[in-house]
Design a protein around this motif. Structure first.
Motif, PDB file in Angstrom:
ATOM      1  N   ILE A 249       0.829  -1.212   0.000  1.00  0.00           N
ATOM      2  CA  ILE A 249       0.000   0.000   0.000  1.00  0.00           C
ATOM      3  C   ILE A 249       0.858   1.255   0.000  1.00  0.00           C
ATOM      4  O   ILE A 249       0.512   2.256  -0.637  1.00  0.00           O
ATOM      5  CB  ILE A 249      -0.965   0.000   1.208  1.00  0.00           C
ATOM      6  CG1 ILE A 249      -1.894  -1.217   1.126  1.00  0.00           C
ATOM      7  CG2 ILE A 249      -1.791   1.280   1.243  1.00  0.00           C
ATOM      8  CD1 ILE A 249      -2.689  -1.326  -0.167  1.00  0.00           C
TER       9      ILE A 249
ATOM     10  N   GLU B  68       0.513   4.111  -2.924  1.00  0.00           N
ATOM     11  CA  GLU B  68       0.176   5.506  -2.661  1.00  0.00           C
ATOM     12  C   GLU B  68       1.170   6.484  -3.283  1.00  0.00           C
ATOM     13  O   GLU B  68       0.858   7.666  -3.433  1.00  0.00           O
ATOM     14  CB  GLU B  68       0.122   5.751  -1.141  1.00  0.00           C
ATOM     15  CG  GLU B  68      -1.187   5.336  -0.520  1.00  0.00           C
ATOM     16  CD  GLU B  68      -2.354   6.094  -1.104  1.00  0.00           C
ATOM     17  OE1 GLU B  68      -2.484   7.304  -0.836  1.00  0.00           O
ATOM     18  OE2 GLU B  68      -3.140   5.496  -1.836  1.00  0.00           O
TER      19      GLU B  68
ATOM     20  N   THR C  64      -9.055   6.449   6.028  1.00  0.00           N
ATOM     21  CA  THR C  64      -8.367   5.223   5.617  1.00  0.00           C
ATOM     22  C   THR C  64      -8.832   4.037   6.450  1.00  0.00           C
ATOM     23  O   THR C  64      -9.027   2.929   5.927  1.00  0.00           O
ATOM     24  CB  THR C  64      -6.846   5.394   5.765  1.00  0.00           C
ATOM     25  OG1 THR C  64      -6.427   6.494   4.957  1.00  0.00           O
ATOM     26  CG2 THR C  64      -6.102   4.150   5.330  1.00  0.00           C
TER      27      THR C  64
ATOM     28  N   GLU D 251     -11.037   7.465  -2.290  1.00  0.00           N
ATOM     29  CA  GLU D 251     -10.468   6.126  -2.140  1.00  0.00           C
ATOM     30  C   GLU D 251     -11.425   5.006  -2.507  1.00  0.00           C
ATOM     31  O   GLU D 251     -10.994   3.882  -2.768  1.00  0.00           O
ATOM     32  CB  GLU D 251      -9.992   5.920  -0.692  1.00  0.00           C
ATOM     33  CG  GLU D 251      -8.721   6.691  -0.361  1.00  0.00           C
ATOM     34  CD  GLU D 251      -7.570   6.344  -1.299  1.00  0.00           C
ATOM     35  OE1 GLU D 251      -7.308   5.143  -1.503  1.00  0.00           O
ATOM     36  OE2 GLU D 251      -6.964   7.271  -1.851  1.00  0.00           O
TER      37      GLU D 251
ATOM     38  N   THR E 145      -5.724   1.419  -4.362  1.00  0.00           N
ATOM     39  CA  THR E 145      -5.288   0.997  -3.030  1.00  0.00           C
ATOM     40  C   THR E 145      -6.365   0.189  -2.327  1.00  0.00           C
ATOM     41  O   THR E 145      -6.066  -0.754  -1.589  1.00  0.00           O
ATOM     42  CB  THR E 145      -4.909   2.228  -2.175  1.00  0.00           C
ATOM     43  OG1 THR E 145      -5.959   3.203  -2.258  1.00  0.00           O
ATOM     44  CG2 THR E 145      -3.619   2.849  -2.658  1.00  0.00           C
TER      45      THR E 145
ATOM     46  N   SER F 137      -2.142  -2.076   5.854  1.00  0.00           N
ATOM     47  CA  SER F 137      -2.585  -1.213   4.756  1.00  0.00           C
ATOM     48  C   SER F 137      -2.936   0.184   5.247  1.00  0.00           C
ATOM     49  O   SER F 137      -2.645   1.181   4.570  1.00  0.00           O
ATOM     50  CB  SER F 137      -3.781  -1.844   4.045  1.00  0.00           C
ATOM     51  OG  SER F 137      -4.883  -1.987   4.927  1.00  0.00           O
TER      52      SER F 137
ATOM     53  N   MET G 272      -0.775   3.514   4.101  1.00  0.00           N
ATOM     54  CA  MET G 272      -1.370   4.665   3.426  1.00  0.00           C
ATOM     55  C   MET G 272      -1.157   5.948   4.218  1.00  0.00           C
ATOM     56  O   MET G 272      -0.864   6.999   3.650  1.00  0.00           O
ATOM     57  CB  MET G 272      -2.861   4.424   3.199  1.00  0.00           C
ATOM     58  CG  MET G 272      -3.528   5.537   2.418  1.00  0.00           C
ATOM     59  SD  MET G 272      -5.200   5.084   1.908  1.00  0.00           S
ATOM     60  CE  MET G 272      -5.760   6.657   1.254  1.00  0.00           C
TER      61      MET G 272
ATOM     62  N   ASP H 273       0.864   9.135   2.772  1.00  0.00           N
ATOM     63  CA  ASP H 273       0.227  10.444   2.688  1.00  0.00           C
ATOM     64  C   ASP H 273       0.833  11.423   3.687  1.00  0.00           C
ATOM     65  O   ASP H 273       0.814  12.639   3.468  1.00  0.00           O
ATOM     66  CB  ASP H 273      -1.283  10.313   2.913  1.00  0.00           C
ATOM     67  CG  ASP H 273      -1.985   9.648   1.735  1.00  0.00           C
ATOM     68  OD1 ASP H 273      -1.404   9.632   0.636  1.00  0.00           O
ATOM     69  OD2 ASP H 273      -3.104   9.127   1.912  1.00  0.00           O
TER      70      ASP H 273
END
Length: 243
Positions: free
Chosen positions: A12, A16, A45, A116, A121, A141, A145, A149
């Motif tokens: 992941i 990203e 997320t 998302e 992802t 995951s 993420m 980010d």
């Protein structure tokens, strides 16, 4: 669980890199406080990946393990091609990032939830959860993420500049293709030594890259085309303005 967590984190995190959610994170970090943006991304997320691992877990229970390996390999190849094609920040995404008037946390959370759903992802998380411990996949995951980010937030908050998108996009696509080819080899030739699998996978990816590079430029993915010098574009714009 630890193996699933580490695998999911790596996959992941790579997914990203250069994704539109990173662009959104940078834009939000230019307007809101970094910790608000990070908290909102974490909340969004967590929700999306709970849904993803639930889908993947129940799908995985209904499919043979051998078939799952083949499906996962094919999906990762698709993710690699998707990443190579590139992911653009749509006008709707940009408007959510620039013109929202609601409190910052809810603005960022809702924007990321919308961005998302159905993104690669989310699909990658579903694929991982189908053949791995779902708790490990969920944690890995989500953390992967948020960390990816978080880097974008750091760039947006501190430097206000984009990461080298061209290099990141090519590297991420190559890694996805490598994962996909490796998983397919592992499914079809399980007795092959791991080192040979890695070497063969790298060879296939390198050959694929060479074939793409030999194509006429108009047929290549945009990221593999020769970039137009910024100076020429500027000069052209100035000439048009004067004319």
């Amino acid at each position: 669980m630890l193996a699933a967590l580490l695998l999911s984190f790596a996959v992941i995190f790579v997914a990203e890199m250069g994704d539109k959610s990173q662009l959104m994170a940078m834009m939000f970090a230019l307007r809101y406080k970094w910790w608000v943006v990070l908290a909102a991304i974490t909340a969004a997320t967590t929700v999306v990946h709970v849904l993803s691992v639930a889908i993947g877990h129940y799908l995985g229970a209904a499919l043979p393990t051998h078939l799952l390996g083949i499906v996962a390999g094919v999906m990762f190849v698709i993710f690699g091609l998707w990443t190579l094609r590139g992911d653009k920040l749509t006008d709707a995404d940009a408007n959510r990032a620039q013109k929202a008037a609601a409190p910052a946390f809810f603005v960022v959370t809702s924007a990321f939830l919308l961005a998302e759903l159905g993104d690669k992802t989310m699909l990658a998380t579903i694929t991982l959860a189908a053949d791995n411990d779902w708790v490990g996949v969920w944690i890995g995951s989500t953390v992967g993420m948020v960390v990816a980010d978080g880097l974008a937030i750091l760039v947006g908050a501190v430097a206000g500049k984009h990461l080298p998108e061209r290099l990141i996009q090519i590297s991420a696509a190559a890694l996805f293709l490598l994962f996909g080819v490796y998983m397919l080899l592992e499914s079809f030739v399980p007795t092959m030594p791991v080192a040979l699998m890695v070497a063969c996978s790298a060879g296939v990816v390198a050959l694929f890259g060479a074939v793409l590079w030999r194509l006429p430029e108009r047929w290549r993915p945009s990221v593999l085309r020769t970039p137009t010098p910024a100076l020429n574009r500027t000069d052209g714009a100035e000439s048009a303005a004067h004319s």
